[in-house]
Design an enzyme around this catalytic site. Structure first.
Site, PDB file in Angstrom:
ATOM      1  N   PRO A 190       0.814  -1.205   0.000  1.00 42.68           N
ATOM      2  CG  PRO A 190       0.098  -0.930   2.210  1.00 42.68           C
ATOM      3  CD  PRO A 190       0.792  -1.915   1.296  1.00 42.68           C
ATOM      4  N   GLY A 191       0.517   2.203  -0.844  1.00 43.39           N
ATOM      5  CA  GLY A 191       1.183   3.513  -0.836  1.00 43.39           C
ATOM      6  C   GLY A 191       0.148   4.558  -0.477  1.00 43.39           C
TER       7      GLY A 191
ATOM      8  NE  ARG B  30      -2.102  11.793  -7.905  1.00 49.83           N
ATOM      9  CZ  ARG B  30      -3.374  11.529  -7.644  1.00 49.83           C
ATOM     10  NH1 ARG B  30      -4.107  12.367  -6.928  1.00 49.83           N
ATOM     11  NH2 ARG B  30      -3.925  10.445  -8.094  1.00 49.83           N
TER      12      ARG B  30
ATOM     13  CE1 TYR C 104      -3.097  11.102 -11.297  1.00 47.83           C
ATOM     14  CE2 TYR C 104      -1.398  10.366 -12.832  1.00 47.83           C
ATOM     15  CZ  TYR C 104      -1.830  10.592 -11.538  1.00 47.83           C
ATOM     16  OH  TYR C 104      -0.992  10.311 -10.488  1.00 47.83           O
TER      17      TYR C 104
ATOM     18  CB  CYS D 155       4.598  30.134 -17.390  1.00 50.10           C
ATOM     19  SG  CYS D 155       5.211  31.400 -16.293  1.00 50.10           S
TER      20      CYS D 155
ATOM     21  CE1 TYR E  69       2.358   7.186  -6.192  1.00 44.61           C
ATOM     22  CE2 TYR E  69       0.196   7.104  -5.177  1.00 44.61           C
ATOM     23  CZ  TYR E  69       1.335   6.463  -5.621  1.00 44.61           C
ATOM     24  OH  TYR E  69       1.441   5.103  -5.496  1.00 44.61           O
TER      25      TYR E  69
HETATM   26  C1  LIG Z   1       2.265   2.246  -7.446  1.00 46.09           C
HETATM   27  C2  LIG Z   1       2.609   0.936  -6.883  1.00 46.09           C
HETATM   28  C3  LIG Z   1       2.256   0.615  -5.572  1.00 46.09           C
HETATM   29  C4  LIG Z   1       1.439   1.519  -4.686  1.00 46.09           C
HETATM   30  O1  LIG Z   1       0.186   1.756  -5.220  1.00 46.09           O
HETATM   31  P1  LIG Z   1      -0.896   2.573  -4.368  1.00 46.09           P
HETATM   32  O2  LIG Z   1      -2.016   2.771  -5.317  1.00 46.09           O
HETATM   33  O3  LIG Z   1      -0.246   3.867  -3.989  1.00 46.09           O
HETATM   34  O4  LIG Z   1      -1.238   1.754  -3.178  1.00 46.09           O
HETATM   35  C5  LIG Z   1       2.648  -0.606  -5.077  1.00 46.09           C
HETATM   36  N1  LIG Z   1       3.366  -1.477  -5.827  1.00 46.09           N
HETATM   37  C6  LIG Z   1       3.745  -1.190  -7.092  1.00 46.09           C
HETATM   38  C7  LIG Z   1       4.522  -2.173  -7.850  1.00 46.09           C
HETATM   39  C8  LIG Z   1       3.376   0.013  -7.667  1.00 46.09           C
HETATM   40  O5  LIG Z   1       3.735   0.283  -8.925  1.00 46.09           O
END
Ligand SMILES: *Cc1c(COP(=O)(O)O)cnc(C)c1O
Length: 431
Positions: free
Chosen positions: A291-292, A330, A334, A361, A390
């Protein structure tokens, strides 16, 4: 309010973790990234506890550093029992500088150079997630030179479309990450890896995308990985001990977004895995998740000073702020949705519809369109929510703007974790 760590005090100011955002902006300046450390910790615990409760032994969440990466975050991750994903030597350096143990680092990337590989090996990175055949050979060679046997996971693509945005969808067959299962290439990739003396193949990695709100796509990935693993067991006698299912659980950018029940999803995933393994007689692999966004996004917000309003008669009104695509690209990239609040005027009616424009700009430098706010003037403060992921990591110095400071809030106290860049920083590499 979008999250329960936000509030409004009796001056009508937005608070985060109990602290007045207007005071934070006065003390630390704006634009300012604010990260609620208590919330980051809570999010980590949700994963750590649910994975320990429901999934096989030694299952663990790895924080994806691409979502947010600075030294001060790593002690928090370690204290909360997280591993960490890194995608470059720069992220490895940052994690180690933050005191994170190298053996809990998992090294990603679809084009690790020989220098990257050497750096990671020499710094004792725990596991490589090998993306392709060339990397396999380069890593085996480099490990041999050092008399090492390196743990690896092999990145495969299960060919799943979790119905998210194209730009952030990596589980499909046609993509530059990993080796596809469906074409038969992944089986040859594994067979090759197993012949390499200096690599210890632990299992597989797959990442199916981002902003996923239910367990189902992960269960689909488990099915595909299990079929794949069973085939390899029959053909090669290889048993995978680890399935890394990647990241991707979604977060709420707006009130209209669903709430993800992470423990319930992890339980559903665990049940599905157990049944699948039982049906096939396959030994339960440990599960890694990456998880990120779902660890840090909702812990962060960005504060901006308003420059003023500009109405193009017959078209629309713009509200300019003192940051933009340099600290949050972001929307420009997108059209990511965000919730925007009038941080110092929370109790006023929001009857002015506007587009929030940055100061760069570029006509595409917008933070959000069609936002309802009170009429705001110079030096009012706005807060853009859910910017913990992000934003900081995607920031740039376009137009030679200095990157904002990052402040961490914990138990009612704020501390500077990343200082604001200075003009001297801007020319620091210029010879
Ligand atoms: C981007 C990514 C993550 C994290 O994704 P989230 O949507 O931020 O949880 C984890 N593993 C890999 C390989 C990724 O490319």
């Amino acid at each position: 309010m979008l999250y329960d760590n936000l509030g409004i005090n009796d001056q009508g100011h937005l608070t985060v973790g109990g602290l007045d955002t207007v005071r934070l902006a006065e003390k630390f300046g704006a634009p300012l990234y604010v990260l609620d450390e208590d919330r980051v910790r809570e999010n980590c615990r949700t994963y750590v506890q649910a994975m320990a409760q429901y999934l096989p032994e030694h299952s663990m969440p790895l924080f994806a550093g691409k979502a947010l990466c600075f030294k001060g975050l790593y002690p928090v991750l370690e204290e909360e029992g997280m591993g960490a994903d890194v995608v470059s030597p720069g992220e490895i350096y940052t994690a180690l500088a933050g005191g994170f143990p190298a053996d809990k680092l998992y090294f990603h990337g679809n084009n690790k150079t020989d220098e990257d590989i050497a750096y990671a090996l020499d710094n004792g990175v725990g596991c490589f997630i090998v993306d392709n055949h060339q990397e396999l050979e380069a890593l085996d060679r480099a490990a041999a030179q050092r008399g090492k046997r390196q743990r690896v996971l092999l990145r495969v693509t299960p060919g799943i479309d979790p119905h998210t945005l194209q730009a952030i969808n990596t589980g499909r067959i046609d993509c530059q990450f990993g080796v596809p299962i469906e074409t038969g290439q992944a089986a040859r990739f594994v067979a090759a890896a197993l012949t390499m003396e200096h690599l210890e193949v632990e299992g597989f990695h797959s990442h199916i995308g981002s902003q996923i709100f239910e367990a189902e796509p992960f269960c689909d990935a488990v099915d595909i990985l299990l079929d794949f693993a069973q085939g390899l067991r029959q053909d090669l006698g290889f048993v995978a001990r680890t399935f890394n299912l990647g990241g991707g659980f979604g977060v709420r950018y707006r009130d209209s977004d669903p709430v993800v029940d992470i423990p319930a999803n992890i339980q559903a995933l665990a049940d599905h895995l157990t049944q699948g393994c039982l049906a096939k007689g396959y030994p339960l692999p440990r599960i890694l998740l990456e998880p990120g966004r779902s660890i840090v996004a909702d812990a962060g917000l960005t504060l901006y000073r308003v420059g003023g309003e500009k109405t193009i008669e017959g078209y629309r009104s713009y509200l300019t702020v003192n940051g933009g695509m340099t600290d949050n690209p972001r929307y420009a990239l997108y059209q990511s949705p965000y919730t925007v609040l009038p941080a110092n005027r929370m109790q006023e009616p929001r009857d002015f519809v506007c587009t929030i424009a940055g100061r760069c700009c570029e006509s595409g430098d917008l933070i959000q369109e069609n936002i309802s706010l009170p009429h705001l003037g110079r030096d009012d403060l706005i807060a853009v929510l859910t910017t913990g992921a992000y934003n900081f990591t995607m920031a740039s110095n376009y137009n030679r703007l200095c990157r904002p400071a990052l402040v961490m809030v914990r138990q009612g106290k704020a501390r500077l974790a990343v200082r604001r860049q200075t003009f001297a920083d801007l020319v620091a590499c210029d010879l």
